[in-house]
Design a protein around this motif. Structure first.
Motif, PDB file in Angstrom:
ATOM      1  N   ALA A   1      -7.362   3.194   1.135  1.00  0.00           N
ATOM      2  CA  ALA A   1      -6.651   2.069   0.523  1.00  0.00           C
ATOM      3  C   ALA A   1      -6.055   1.166   1.603  1.00  0.00           C
ATOM      4  O   ALA A   1      -6.107  -0.064   1.489  1.00  0.00           O
ATOM      5  CB  ALA A   1      -5.561   2.577  -0.420  1.00  0.00           C
ATOM      6  N   LEU A   2      -5.508   1.765   2.651  1.00  0.00           N
ATOM      7  CA  LEU A   2      -4.939   0.981   3.750  1.00  0.00           C
ATOM      8  C   LEU A   2      -6.027   0.137   4.418  1.00  0.00           C
ATOM      9  O   LEU A   2      -5.818  -1.046   4.695  1.00  0.00           O
ATOM     10  CB  LEU A   2      -4.255   1.897   4.763  1.00  0.00           C
ATOM     11  CG  LEU A   2      -3.671   1.203   5.991  1.00  0.00           C
ATOM     12  CD1 LEU A   2      -2.585   0.203   5.598  1.00  0.00           C
ATOM     13  CD2 LEU A   2      -3.125   2.232   6.971  1.00  0.00           C
TER      14      LEU A   2
ATOM     15  N   VAL B   1       0.855  -1.183   0.000  1.00  0.00           N
ATOM     16  CA  VAL B   1       0.000   0.000   0.000  1.00  0.00           C
ATOM     17  C   VAL B   1       0.892   1.235   0.000  1.00  0.00           C
ATOM     18  O   VAL B   1       1.577   1.513   0.983  1.00  0.00           O
ATOM     19  CB  VAL B   1      -0.920   0.056   1.241  1.00  0.00           C
ATOM     20  CG1 VAL B   1      -1.797   1.305   1.210  1.00  0.00           C
ATOM     21  CG2 VAL B   1      -1.772  -1.188   1.354  1.00  0.00           C
TER      22      VAL B   1
ATOM     23  N   SER C   1      -5.455   7.393   0.557  1.00  0.00           N
ATOM     24  CA  SER C   1      -4.463   6.388   0.954  1.00  0.00           C
ATOM     25  C   SER C   1      -4.891   5.719   2.263  1.00  0.00           C
ATOM     26  O   SER C   1      -4.631   4.526   2.464  1.00  0.00           O
ATOM     27  CB  SER C   1      -3.052   6.980   1.051  1.00  0.00           C
ATOM     28  OG  SER C   1      -2.901   7.806   2.164  1.00  0.00           O
TER      29      SER C   1
ATOM     30  N   VAL D   1       3.515  -1.407   3.806  1.00  0.00           N
ATOM     31  CA  VAL D   1       3.062  -0.037   3.564  1.00  0.00           C
ATOM     32  C   VAL D   1       4.298   0.810   3.295  1.00  0.00           C
ATOM     33  O   VAL D   1       5.252   0.796   4.079  1.00  0.00           O
ATOM     34  CB  VAL D   1       2.283   0.518   4.778  1.00  0.00           C
ATOM     35  CG1 VAL D   1       1.841   1.949   4.526  1.00  0.00           C
ATOM     36  CG2 VAL D   1       1.078  -0.376   5.083  1.00  0.00           C
TER      37      VAL D   1
ATOM     38  N   TYR E   1       1.390   4.867   0.748  1.00  0.00           N
ATOM     39  CA  TYR E   1       0.651   5.646   1.750  1.00  0.00           C
ATOM     40  C   TYR E   1       1.249   7.050   1.874  1.00  0.00           C
ATOM     41  O   TYR E   1       2.439   7.199   2.103  1.00  0.00           O
ATOM     42  CB  TYR E   1       0.730   4.918   3.099  1.00  0.00           C
ATOM     43  CG  TYR E   1      -0.127   5.515   4.169  1.00  0.00           C
ATOM     44  CD1 TYR E   1      -1.477   5.194   4.247  1.00  0.00           C
ATOM     45  CD2 TYR E   1       0.399   6.395   5.096  1.00  0.00           C
ATOM     46  CE1 TYR E   1      -2.286   5.740   5.238  1.00  0.00           C
ATOM     47  CE2 TYR E   1      -0.399   6.941   6.082  1.00  0.00           C
ATOM     48  CZ  TYR E   1      -1.740   6.612   6.152  1.00  0.00           C
ATOM     49  OH  TYR E   1      -2.536   7.165   7.123  1.00  0.00           O
TER      50      TYR E   1
ATOM     51  N   VAL F   1      -2.420  -1.938  -3.571  1.00  0.00           N
ATOM     52  CA  VAL F   1      -3.705  -1.322  -3.235  1.00  0.00           C
ATOM     53  C   VAL F   1      -3.411   0.139  -2.959  1.00  0.00           C
ATOM     54  O   VAL F   1      -2.675   0.472  -2.033  1.00  0.00           O
ATOM     55  CB  VAL F   1      -4.357  -1.983  -1.997  1.00  0.00           C
ATOM     56  CG1 VAL F   1      -5.690  -1.320  -1.672  1.00  0.00           C
ATOM     57  CG2 VAL F   1      -4.536  -3.480  -2.210  1.00  0.00           C
ATOM     58  N   MET F   2      -3.957   1.028  -3.818  1.00  0.00           N
ATOM     59  CA  MET F   2      -3.632   2.444  -3.652  1.00  0.00           C
ATOM     60  C   MET F   2      -4.821   3.331  -3.975  1.00  0.00           C
ATOM     61  O   MET F   2      -5.743   2.927  -4.686  1.00  0.00           O
ATOM     62  CB  MET F   2      -2.422   2.833  -4.498  1.00  0.00           C
ATOM     63  CG  MET F   2      -2.609   2.794  -5.990  1.00  0.00           C
ATOM     64  SD  MET F   2      -1.075   3.101  -6.931  1.00  0.00           S
ATOM     65  CE  MET F   2      -0.589   4.712  -6.367  1.00  0.00           C
TER      66      MET F   2
ATOM     67  N   THR G   1      -8.741  -0.934   3.074  1.00  0.00           N
ATOM     68  CA  THR G   1      -9.097  -1.990   2.128  1.00  0.00           C
ATOM     69  C   THR G   1      -8.078  -3.126   2.187  1.00  0.00           C
ATOM     70  O   THR G   1      -8.440  -4.304   2.202  1.00  0.00           O
ATOM     71  CB  THR G   1      -9.184  -1.415   0.690  1.00  0.00           C
ATOM     72  OG1 THR G   1     -10.175  -0.388   0.670  1.00  0.00           O
ATOM     73  CG2 THR G   1      -9.535  -2.485  -0.320  1.00  0.00           C
ATOM     74  N   ALA G   2      -6.802  -2.784   2.219  1.00  0.00           N
ATOM     75  CA  ALA G   2      -5.741  -3.796   2.278  1.00  0.00           C
ATOM     76  C   ALA G   2      -5.781  -4.563   3.598  1.00  0.00           C
ATOM     77  O   ALA G   2      -5.554  -5.785   3.619  1.00  0.00           O
ATOM     78  CB  ALA G   2      -4.381  -3.135   2.082  1.00  0.00           C
TER      79      ALA G   2
END
Length: 143
Positions: free
Chosen positions: A21-22, A10, A18, A39, A12, A110-111, A24-25
């Protein structure tokens, strides 16, 4: 057969997307303890003026902010049973992300679709657009 992504990264930058996205990850990592979650934060000091003597105050401020943001991320990651790690890199954010992904054999990025950069493109931010185009693995864009 569905292959499990074992290494997720990710990018970040402490922007709202972001952070999303974090999250989600993290949700993804909770599905399987074998998923390693990394990350990365990249600070870009190419536009700053370098001072001689006591160092570069712009770089120092960026480093301090990035370290604080990653400390918050590390606290969130502690709740996971998965292997996790944070990285602080210096350089061009877009190419640094792509280089990191290649070097670390990442399975999935994932971003967020946009970060803190003031540069804007029609659909994606310049960094996410570059990463989608140049990445050697799938990219999950969070909006």
């Amino acid at each position: 057969m569905l292959t499990v992504c074992t290494k997720v990264v990710v990018p970040y930058d402490n922007s709202e997307l972001s952070k999303k996205a974090l999250e989600t990850a993290i949700m993804l990592a909770k599905q399987d303890e074998r998923i390693e979650l990394n990350v990365i934060t990249v600070i870009d000091v190419t536009g700053s003026i370098y001072y001689y003597g006591n160092g570069d105050p712009v770089r120092e401020a960026q480093l301090k902010g990035a370290k604080e943001a990653l400390n918050e991320v590390e606290q969130k990651l502690k709740a996971l049973p998965n292997k996790t790690k944070t990285y602080l890199l210096e350089g061009n954010p877009a190419s640094s992300i792509v280089d990191f992904v290649k070097q670390e054999n990442v399975d999935l990025i994932v971003m967020g679709s946009r970060g803190l950069s003031g540069l804007k493109e029609i659909f994606l931010g310049s960094v996410s657009h570059y990463v989608v185009q140049k990445s050697c693995c799938p990219v999950f864009i969070v909006k």
